[in-house]
Scaffold this motif. Sequence first.
Motif, short mmCIF file in Angstrom:
data_model
loop_
_atom_site.label_atom_id
_atom_site.label_comp_id
_atom_site.label_asym_id
_atom_site.label_seq_id
_atom_site.Cartn_x
_atom_site.Cartn_y
_atom_site.Cartn_z
N GLY A 1 12.44 41.83 -24.13
CA GLY A 1 11.15 41.21 -23.46
C GLY A 1 11.85 40.20 -22.39
O GLY A 1 11.30 38.99 -21.35
N ILE B 1 9.86 29.72 -21.26
CA ILE B 1 9.26 31.12 -21.57
C ILE B 1 10.49 31.86 -21.56
O ILE B 1 10.21 33.08 -22.30
N MET B 2 11.69 32.53 -20.87
CA MET B 2 12.53 32.72 -20.25
C MET B 2 13.17 32.72 -21.70
O MET B 2 13.89 33.77 -22.93
N ASP C 1 10.12 28.41 -15.43
CA ASP C 1 9.49 29.13 -16.77
C ASP C 1 10.96 29.13 -17.41
O ASP C 1 10.84 30.41 -18.58
N TYR D 1 11.28 39.83 -18.52
CA TYR D 1 10.98 38.88 -17.86
C TYR D 1 11.40 38.34 -17.20
O TYR D 1 11.09 37.88 -16.06
N SER D 2 12.60 38.27 -16.98
CA SER D 2 14.25 38.04 -16.28
C SER D 2 13.94 38.44 -15.29
O SER D 2 14.29 38.25 -13.46
N SER E 1 11.50 40.46 -14.07
CA SER E 1 10.40 39.92 -13.14
C SER E 1 10.14 38.93 -12.07
O SER E 1 9.91 38.43 -10.89
N TYR E 2 10.89 38.35 -12.81
CA TYR E 2 11.35 36.75 -12.35
C TYR E 2 11.33 36.66 -10.53
O TYR E 2 12.08 36.37 -10.13
N LYS F 1 10.90 34.97 -24.87
CA LYS F 1 10.68 36.14 -24.74
C LYS F 1 12.38 36.45 -25.22
O LYS F 1 12.46 37.68 -26.00
#
Length: 190
Positions: A152, A141-142, A138, A156-157, A159-160, A145
């Motif tokens: 954003g 994606i990171m 990911d 994302y980070s 949540s990961y 974002k």
Amino acid sequence: MYKNDEYIELIKKRLSPYRFHHSMCVAEKAKELAQKHGVDPGKAYIAGILHDVTKETDYDEQRRLIELEAKMTDLEIDNKKVYHQMSGASFVKNELGIDDADIISGIRYHTTGRENMTLFEMIIYLADFTSADRDYADVEIMRQKTDEDLFGGMLYSLSYTIRSIVNQGRQIHPDTIKCYNWVVARMQKG
């Protein structure tokens, strides 16, 4: 004002080649994000260089450095993965004599995050997550974002990170939970 070459030599001596390379990649990414978001790129570069300055330091020495600044909670004592952000902040303040609050707090919260992070703190946190040497699942994606919007990237980070910690059956630092809730609330408000 700051001595980039001296700090680079310092971390080269204190860190393994892998960790040294990572720190230099974080410094470059922090400078790039700072320029993009109107934050002092020189300070961001220094924070990036020094963010892991104590990462490979003996845990007893890290605790000594941490306790110069604050009493550790039981959760922090039991979670050695967060030592280096606290000991690193203490090291740059007490051993290197850096008194810049942005640099100190950028290092202090680069692993857990915290509620009400400053733009500078988010840049250091996200630079660590998205530097050129990172290759975890990911990461692209990171990076996307983060490039689109720092909040954003933070969502994302976080949540990961939270999913990863839960999957490992480890305790989550309260600063990480508070940071996640703060980011979600900020994003909901628009």
